[in-house]
Scaffold this motif. Sequence first.
Motif, PDB file in Angstrom:
ATOM      1  N   ALA A   2      60.849 -18.982 -37.597  1.00  0.00           N
ATOM      2  CA  ALA A   2      61.508 -18.752 -36.321  1.00  0.00           C
ATOM      3  C   ALA A   2      60.529 -18.054 -35.385  1.00  0.00           C
ATOM      4  N   ASP A   3      60.783 -18.141 -34.079  1.00  0.00           N
ATOM      5  CA  ASP A   3      59.805 -17.567 -33.154  1.00  0.00           C
ATOM      6  C   ASP A   3      60.179 -16.160 -32.676  1.00  0.00           C
ATOM      7  N   THR A   4      61.018 -15.472 -33.476  1.00  0.00           N
ATOM      8  CA  THR A   4      61.389 -14.096 -33.143  1.00  0.00           C
ATOM      9  C   THR A   4      60.121 -13.245 -33.111  1.00  0.00           C
ATOM     10  N   GLN A   5      60.001 -12.367 -32.122  1.00  0.00           N
ATOM     11  CA  GLN A   5      58.772 -11.568 -31.980  1.00  0.00           C
ATOM     12  C   GLN A   5      59.051 -10.102 -32.227  1.00  0.00           C
ATOM     13  N   GLU A   6      58.115  -9.410 -32.797  1.00  0.00           N
ATOM     14  CA  GLU A   6      58.094  -7.943 -32.818  1.00  0.00           C
ATOM     15  C   GLU A   6      59.392  -7.301 -33.296  1.00  0.00           C
ATOM     16  N   GLN A   7      59.828  -7.686 -34.450  1.00  0.00           N
ATOM     17  CA  GLN A   7      61.067  -7.107 -34.975  1.00  0.00           C
ATOM     18  C   GLN A   7      60.831  -5.751 -35.624  1.00  0.00           C
ATOM     19  N   ILE A   8      61.828  -4.879 -35.462  1.00  0.00           N
ATOM     20  CA  ILE A   8      61.853  -3.616 -36.206  1.00  0.00           C
ATOM     21  C   ILE A   8      62.968  -3.760 -37.233  1.00  0.00           C
ATOM     22  N   VAL A   9      62.647  -3.522 -38.486  1.00  0.00           N
ATOM     23  CA  VAL A   9      63.673  -3.683 -39.523  1.00  0.00           C
ATOM     24  C   VAL A   9      63.738  -2.431 -40.394  1.00  0.00           C
ATOM     25  N   THR A  10      64.916  -2.242 -40.986  1.00  0.00           N
ATOM     26  CA  THR A  10      65.111  -1.152 -41.939  1.00  0.00           C
ATOM     27  C   THR A  10      65.366  -1.748 -43.318  1.00  0.00           C
ATOM     28  N   VAL A  11      64.713  -1.181 -44.318  1.00  0.00           N
ATOM     29  CA  VAL A  11      64.942  -1.586 -45.704  1.00  0.00           C
ATOM     30  C   VAL A  11      65.462  -0.373 -46.464  1.00  0.00           C
ATOM     31  N   GLY A  12      66.695  -0.474 -46.957  1.00  0.00           N
ATOM     32  CA  GLY A  12      67.251   0.564 -47.817  1.00  0.00           C
ATOM     33  C   GLY A  12      67.115   0.125 -49.263  1.00  0.00           C
ATOM     34  N   VAL A  13      66.684   1.027 -50.110  1.00  0.00           N
ATOM     35  CA  VAL A  13      66.548   0.715 -51.541  1.00  0.00           C
ATOM     36  C   VAL A  13      67.429   1.702 -52.298  1.00  0.00           C
ATOM     37  N   THR A  14      68.431   1.190 -53.004  1.00  0.00           N
ATOM     38  CA  THR A  14      69.342   2.078 -53.730  1.00  0.00           C
ATOM     39  C   THR A  14      69.269   1.797 -55.232  1.00  0.00           C
ATOM     40  N   GLY A  15      70.078   2.550 -55.981  1.00  0.00           N
ATOM     41  CA  GLY A  15      69.888   2.580 -57.442  1.00  0.00           C
ATOM     42  C   GLY A  15      70.559   1.491 -58.245  1.00  0.00           C
ATOM     43  N   ALA A  16      70.469   0.248 -57.795  1.00  0.00           N
ATOM     44  CA  ALA A  16      70.922  -0.873 -58.626  1.00  0.00           C
ATOM     45  C   ALA A  16      69.692  -1.538 -59.234  1.00  0.00           C
ATOM     46  N   SER A  17      69.903  -2.260 -60.309  1.00  0.00           N
ATOM     47  CA  SER A  17      68.801  -2.986 -60.924  1.00  0.00           C
ATOM     48  C   SER A  17      68.260  -4.017 -59.938  1.00  0.00           C
ATOM     49  N   GLY A  18      66.942  -4.215 -59.943  1.00  0.00           N
ATOM     50  CA  GLY A  18      66.347  -5.191 -59.027  1.00  0.00           C
ATOM     51  C   GLY A  18      65.318  -4.579 -58.103  1.00  0.00           C
ATOM     52  N   ALA A  19      64.617  -3.557 -58.577  1.00  0.00           N
ATOM     53  CA  ALA A  19      63.571  -2.946 -57.743  1.00  0.00           C
ATOM     54  C   ALA A  19      62.530  -3.984 -57.324  1.00  0.00           C
ATOM     55  N   ILE A  20      62.340  -4.991 -58.154  1.00  0.00           N
ATOM     56  CA  ILE A  20      61.350  -6.042 -57.833  1.00  0.00           C
ATOM     57  C   ILE A  20      61.757  -6.796 -56.555  1.00  0.00           C
ATOM     58  N   ASP A 140      75.711  -5.802 -59.516  1.00  0.00           N
ATOM     59  CA  ASP A 140      76.294  -5.269 -60.744  1.00  0.00           C
ATOM     60  C   ASP A 140      77.034  -6.436 -61.363  1.00  0.00           C
ATOM     61  N   THR A 141      77.307  -6.333 -62.642  1.00  0.00           N
ATOM     62  CA  THR A 141      78.087  -7.381 -63.285  1.00  0.00           C
ATOM     63  C   THR A 141      78.692  -6.840 -64.566  1.00  0.00           C
ATOM     64  N   PRO A 142      79.959  -7.118 -64.844  1.00  0.00           N
ATOM     65  CA  PRO A 142      80.911  -7.783 -63.948  1.00  0.00           C
ATOM     66  C   PRO A 142      81.285  -6.853 -62.799  1.00  0.00           C
ATOM     67  N   VAL A 143      82.034  -7.377 -61.871  1.00  0.00           N
ATOM     68  CA  VAL A 143      82.461  -6.529 -60.749  1.00  0.00           C
ATOM     69  C   VAL A 143      83.952  -6.208 -60.891  1.00  0.00           C
ATOM     70  N   SER A 144      84.300  -5.007 -60.463  1.00  0.00           N
ATOM     71  CA  SER A 144      85.694  -4.563 -60.548  1.00  0.00           C
ATOM     72  C   SER A 144      86.424  -4.914 -59.256  1.00  0.00           C
ATOM     73  N   ARG A 145      87.707  -4.689 -59.273  1.00  0.00           N
ATOM     74  CA  ARG A 145      88.502  -4.893 -58.051  1.00  0.00           C
ATOM     75  C   ARG A 145      87.999  -3.986 -56.920  1.00  0.00           C
ATOM     76  N   VAL A 146      87.602  -2.759 -57.302  1.00  0.00           N
ATOM     77  CA  VAL A 146      87.068  -1.823 -56.295  1.00  0.00           C
ATOM     78  C   VAL A 146      85.837  -2.432 -55.619  1.00  0.00           C
ATOM     79  N   HIS A 147      84.921  -2.972 -56.438  1.00  0.00           N
ATOM     80  CA  HIS A 147      83.702  -3.589 -55.883  1.00  0.00           C
ATOM     81  C   HIS A 147      84.058  -4.767 -54.978  1.00  0.00           C
ATOM     82  N   LEU A 148      84.975  -5.621 -55.466  1.00  0.00           N
ATOM     83  CA  LEU A 148      85.343  -6.812 -54.682  1.00  0.00           C
ATOM     84  C   LEU A 148      85.986  -6.413 -53.348  1.00  0.00           C
ATOM     85  N   GLU A 149      86.847  -5.418 -53.405  1.00  0.00           N
ATOM     86  CA  GLU A 149      87.508  -4.988 -52.161  1.00  0.00           C
ATOM     87  C   GLU A 149      86.486  -4.363 -51.199  1.00  0.00           C
ATOM     88  N   ASN A 150      85.533  -3.641 -51.753  1.00  0.00           N
ATOM     89  CA  ASN A 150      84.505  -3.053 -50.883  1.00  0.00           C
ATOM     90  C   ASN A 150      83.619  -4.132 -50.263  1.00  0.00           C
TER      91      ASN A 150
END
Length: 211
Positions: A2-20, A140-150
């Motif tokens: 895409a030809d979007t120019q000069e983007q500023i982005v935020t990356v949040g990294v939290t404690g779920a598996s998948g640091a890679i 996460d897996t499996p997911v609970s009703r709380v996760h699904l509702e969130n």
Amino acid sequence: MADTQEQIVTVGVTGASGAILAQKTLVLLEEDPRVAGVHLVVSEAGQRLLTEELGITSGDIKQLPSRILGHPVAKIDVLPNKDVGASIASGSYVVDAMVVIPCSMGALGAIAHGISDDLVSRAADVMLKEGRKLVLCVRDTPVSRVHLENMLRAQQAGAVIMPAVPAFYHHPKTIDDLVTQYVCRVLAQMGLAQDKMYRWMGTPASKKAEA
Ligand SMILES: Cc1cc2nc3c(=O)[nH]c(=O)nc-3n(C[C@H](O)[C@H](O)[C@H](O)COP(=O)(O)O)c2cc1C
């Protein structure tokens, strides 16, 4: 691309598996000429996962991006997760897109309920209130009703819910193939489509049937 120019982005990294996934995201953003700057925020548990899964130790927080990428970086700066007064905590500071990758169910819950008590959840809250792009790579897996509702709650508030689930239709041979395709799909959601993303064009059989 895409030809979007000069983007500023935020990356949040939290404690779920998948640091890679976070690592690959940062690699591609650092290389992307359309990206002017990346704000990186890592939760305490996110830092723990970087250590557990990639052997990247904590230490001087300013050096974290170069430790994650394995070489000096030009565009990525780290903001402390405790600093709820950082630039990205205000809607007056323009961030084009934010991704939380990986996104723990705890972080999802905080974002879905507007509990802005750390910078990851406050920055995400700002993206939602300003109607800007927010992608949550929940895992996460499996997911609970709380996760699904969130997930539903966050999606209805404007977030893209992008579970950290790999695709196989591009015949991946390596973990990097799986990770790259997933992260490319995430970046496409952020308006930063990558040339290296595999695009399904239909099977020869279904193409014949169309003819
Ligand atoms: C090795 C390890 C793996 C974890 N994997 C997950 C996960 O895949 N998904 C998840 O929601 N939480 C996972 N957790 C739990 C979260 O790290 C924990 O709920 C934490 O409080 C999340 O905090 P944060 O959202 O501030 O990063 C894991 C924890 C550890 C130590």
